[in-house]
Design an enzyme around this catalytic site. Sequence first.
Site, PDB file in Angstrom:
ATOM      1  N   TYR A 155       0.844  -1.205   0.000  1.00 33.48           N
ATOM      2  CA  TYR A 155       0.000   0.000   0.000  1.00 33.48           C
ATOM      3  C   TYR A 155       0.879   1.256   0.000  1.00 33.48           C
ATOM      4  O   TYR A 155       0.764   2.101  -0.879  1.00 33.48           O
ATOM      5  CB  TYR A 155      -0.897  -0.029   1.233  1.00 33.48           C
ATOM      6  CG  TYR A 155      -1.924   1.072   1.296  1.00 33.48           C
ATOM      7  CD1 TYR A 155      -2.968   1.134   0.382  1.00 33.48           C
ATOM      8  CD2 TYR A 155      -1.879   2.040   2.301  1.00 33.48           C
ATOM      9  CE1 TYR A 155      -3.942   2.136   0.448  1.00 33.48           C
ATOM     10  CE2 TYR A 155      -2.844   3.038   2.385  1.00 33.48           C
ATOM     11  CZ  TYR A 155      -3.878   3.078   1.462  1.00 33.48           C
ATOM     12  OH  TYR A 155      -4.837   4.076   1.543  1.00 33.48           O
ATOM     13  N   PHE A 161     -15.413   0.584  16.775  1.00 35.39           N
ATOM     14  CA  PHE A 161     -16.038   1.014  18.028  1.00 35.39           C
ATOM     15  C   PHE A 161     -17.557   1.115  17.874  1.00 35.39           C
ATOM     16  O   PHE A 161     -18.315   0.690  18.739  1.00 35.39           O
ATOM     17  CB  PHE A 161     -15.482   2.371  18.484  1.00 35.39           C
ATOM     18  CG  PHE A 161     -14.111   2.292  19.122  1.00 35.39           C
ATOM     19  CD1 PHE A 161     -13.411   1.102  19.180  1.00 35.39           C
ATOM     20  CD2 PHE A 161     -13.516   3.434  19.665  1.00 35.39           C
ATOM     21  CE1 PHE A 161     -12.150   1.033  19.765  1.00 35.39           C
ATOM     22  CE2 PHE A 161     -12.259   3.377  20.262  1.00 35.39           C
ATOM     23  CZ  PHE A 161     -11.572   2.178  20.302  1.00 35.39           C
ATOM     24  N   THR A 171      -4.221   6.126  25.347  1.00 31.41           N
ATOM     25  CA  THR A 171      -3.733   7.511  25.394  1.00 31.41           C
ATOM     26  C   THR A 171      -3.130   7.932  24.053  1.00 31.41           C
ATOM     27  O   THR A 171      -2.837   9.118  23.843  1.00 31.41           O
ATOM     28  CB  THR A 171      -2.643   7.667  26.483  1.00 31.41           C
ATOM     29  OG1 THR A 171      -1.707   6.601  26.312  1.00 31.41           O
ATOM     30  CG2 THR A 171      -3.236   7.619  27.869  1.00 31.41           C
ATOM     31  N   GLN A 172      -2.947   6.956  23.130  1.00 30.37           N
ATOM     32  CA  GLN A 172      -2.429   7.325  21.808  1.00 30.37           C
ATOM     33  C   GLN A 172      -3.481   8.198  21.099  1.00 30.37           C
ATOM     34  O   GLN A 172      -4.676   7.994  21.298  1.00 30.37           O
ATOM     35  CB  GLN A 172      -2.063   6.090  20.964  1.00 30.37           C
ATOM     36  CG  GLN A 172      -3.190   5.169  20.553  1.00 30.37           C
ATOM     37  CD  GLN A 172      -3.531   4.122  21.607  1.00 30.37           C
ATOM     38  OE1 GLN A 172      -3.527   4.402  22.798  1.00 30.37           O
ATOM     39  NE2 GLN A 172      -3.875   2.928  21.173  1.00 30.37           N
TER      40      GLN A 172
HETATM   41  N1  LIG Z   1     -10.737   6.459   3.941  1.00 31.51           N
HETATM   42  C1  LIG Z   1      -9.616   7.018   4.318  1.00 31.51           C
HETATM   43  O1  LIG Z   1      -9.458   7.374   5.497  1.00 31.51           O
HETATM   44  C2  LIG Z   1      -8.503   7.250   3.326  1.00 31.51           C
HETATM   45  C3  LIG Z   1      -7.330   7.876   3.787  1.00 31.51           C
HETATM   46  C4  LIG Z   1      -6.298   8.095   2.893  1.00 31.51           C
HETATM   47  C5  LIG Z   1      -6.433   7.753   1.557  1.00 31.51           C
HETATM   48  N2  LIG Z   1      -7.572   7.142   1.133  1.00 31.51           N
HETATM   49  C6  LIG Z   1      -7.631   6.760  -0.297  1.00 31.51           C
HETATM   50  O2  LIG Z   1      -8.883   7.060  -0.838  1.00 31.51           O
HETATM   51  C7  LIG Z   1      -9.286   6.046  -1.748  1.00 31.51           C
HETATM   52  C8  LIG Z   1     -10.652   5.526  -1.368  1.00 31.51           C
HETATM   53  O3  LIG Z   1     -10.610   5.006  -0.051  1.00 31.51           O
HETATM   54  P1  LIG Z   1     -11.918   4.438   0.684  1.00 31.51           P
HETATM   55  O4  LIG Z   1     -11.742   4.640   2.134  1.00 31.51           O
HETATM   56  O5  LIG Z   1     -13.120   4.975   0.017  1.00 31.51           O
HETATM   57  O6  LIG Z   1     -11.746   2.886   0.419  1.00 31.51           O
HETATM   58  P2  LIG Z   1     -12.790   1.828  -0.190  1.00 31.51           P
HETATM   59  O7  LIG Z   1     -12.142   0.503  -0.071  1.00 31.51           O
HETATM   60  O8  LIG Z   1     -14.129   2.026   0.417  1.00 31.51           O
HETATM   61  O9  LIG Z   1     -12.858   2.281  -1.709  1.00 31.51           O
HETATM   62  C9  LIG Z   1     -11.971   1.841  -2.702  1.00 31.51           C
HETATM   63  C10 LIG Z   1     -12.789   1.442  -3.916  1.00 31.51           C
HETATM   64  O10 LIG Z   1     -11.912   1.035  -4.957  1.00 31.51           O
HETATM   65  C11 LIG Z   1     -12.415  -0.166  -5.532  1.00 31.51           C
HETATM   66  N3  LIG Z   1     -11.274  -0.869  -6.127  1.00 31.51           N
HETATM   67  C12 LIG Z   1     -10.250  -1.490  -5.502  1.00 31.51           C
HETATM   68  N4  LIG Z   1      -9.393  -1.993  -6.406  1.00 31.51           N
HETATM   69  C13 LIG Z   1      -9.878  -1.678  -7.633  1.00 31.51           C
HETATM   70  C14 LIG Z   1      -9.445  -1.924  -8.957  1.00 31.51           C
HETATM   71  N5  LIG Z   1      -8.329  -2.605  -9.211  1.00 31.51           N
HETATM   72  N6  LIG Z   1     -10.211  -1.473  -9.987  1.00 31.51           N
HETATM   73  C15 LIG Z   1     -11.370  -0.791  -9.752  1.00 31.51           C
HETATM   74  N7  LIG Z   1     -11.828  -0.527  -8.519  1.00 31.51           N
HETATM   75  C16 LIG Z   1     -11.093  -0.967  -7.461  1.00 31.51           C
HETATM   76  C17 LIG Z   1     -13.070  -0.894  -4.379  1.00 31.51           C
HETATM   77  O11 LIG Z   1     -13.995  -1.878  -4.790  1.00 31.51           O
HETATM   78  C18 LIG Z   1     -13.717   0.256  -3.627  1.00 31.51           C
HETATM   79  O12 LIG Z   1     -15.007   0.545  -4.118  1.00 31.51           O
HETATM   80  C19 LIG Z   1      -8.201   4.967  -1.713  1.00 31.51           C
HETATM   81  O13 LIG Z   1      -7.353   5.138  -2.835  1.00 31.51           O
HETATM   82  C20 LIG Z   1      -7.440   5.246  -0.442  1.00 31.51           C
HETATM   83  O14 LIG Z   1      -6.084   4.903  -0.549  1.00 31.51           O
HETATM   84  C21 LIG Z   1      -8.609   6.878   1.981  1.00 31.51           C
END
Ligand SMILES: NC(=O)c1ccc[n+]([C@@H]2O[C@H](COP(=O)([O-])OP(=O)(O)OC[C@H]3O[C@@H](n4cnc5c(N)ncnc54)[C@H](O)[C@@H]3O)[C@@H](O)[C@H]2O)c1
Length: 351
Positions: free
Chosen positions: A144, A190, A207-208
């Site tokens: 990742y 949670f 506490t983190q």
């Molecule tokens: N949620 C957070 O707190 C957070 C924080 C930092 C970054 N992000 C980034 O935001 C984006 C969305 O995150 P999220 O929380 O909505 O996650 P999520 O898992 O809910 O959404 C990701 C989506 O991508 C789809 N997906 C995965 N692999 C795929 C592929 N090869 N082809 C097509 N679709 C694919 C999944 O089915 C899913 O619908 C991600 O790239 C993640 O790295 C999210």
Amino acid sequence: MKRILVTGGAGFLGSHLCERLLARGHDVLCVDNFFTGSKQNVAHLIADPRFELMRHDITFPLYVEVDEIYNLACPASPIHYQYDPVQTTKTSVHGAINVLGLAKRTGAKILQASPSEVYGDPDLHPQPEHYWGRVNPVGVRSCYDEGKRCAETLFFDYWRQHGVRIKVARIFNTYGPRMHPSDGRVVSNFIVQALLGDDITIYGEGTQTRSFCYVDDLIEAMIRLMATKDEFTGPINIGNPVEFTIHDLASQVLALTGSDSRLVFKPLPMDDPRQRQPDIALARQVLRWEPETQLAEGLERTIEHFRDRLLTQQIAELAALARSGPRQTAQPQAPTELVPDAPAQPLAQTA
Ligand SMILES: NC(=O)c1ccc[n+]([C@@H]2O[C@H](COP(=O)([O-])OP(=O)(O)OC[C@H]3O[C@@H](n4cnc5c(N)ncnc54)[C@H](O)[C@@H]3O)[C@@H](O)[C@H]2O)c1
């Protein structure tokens, strides 16, 4: 009105983004392989003639005509991205090559959803954008962290070499309705534990600290970032700098759900960061943005969502029970969907 592609549009963040873009009058093409996302997340948008849903894996090329691309496709929680780490790296790297190729051909502007994990296990708090990070390239989280770092590299090389108009958002912890109920994240964990009356597990003494951004605030920042001048590429941190202890969070969830779950303390895992906090000075200056939703307000909306899902599921299970043969006294059970499980098999298998 623009034609906008959202990859990963059926996921947690993607579904909110599709919703907001439609509300602004755009045509939205949502592309997803439904690995962690679901049709249920966008079911309420299907009747809109400006919305289109396509099952597609972005590790394969895509030929469509669009004006803007938001690249969100990628499993985002450790449970999900470690399930098939090779596919995770392919989604970040091959996926970035495919969507950047599409942006180059169509002249579309393209935004990458990068995570705070590109900073790795940082030795600088809070993290400003110019910090290069401290990342293990060979660990179980590297698929990742390094996949997303490589995607950033590709974005900046397509910008330098081919003049593609790019925007890179570095997103910190976000929460809200439609989070995956079994992705192992602290907020959804949670809430589900409290609603089911299970023990709430706290690692260490609680506490983190963590900072949590409500999804509506995050989506607003992403849309503002896409609208910045072509010269502005980012990377730019988006998140909530206000910190809460894990113990605070658990107490708020207990109070808001009215649950009598017990707090249970377990040893802190080795790699648990003490603190992760964004420096959002750049977002304040360039996007004129900062999070507005208070934690209690965001938690209330998230709890309402999970309560509805739980109810719908219990009603469906009771109805199925009532239809199936001899009458029995139904025992209340934990709904299967809200109990942690293995993610669905991704469409493309890793080689
Ligand atoms: N949620 C957070 O707190 C957070 C924080 C930092 C970054 N992000 C980034 O935001 C984006 C969305 O995150 P999220 O929380 O909505 O996650 P999520 O898992 O809910 O959404 C990701 C989506 O991508 C789809 N997906 C995965 N692999 C795929 C592929 N090869 N082809 C097509 N679709 C694919 C999944 O089915 C899913 O619908 C991600 O790239 C993640 O790295 C999210």
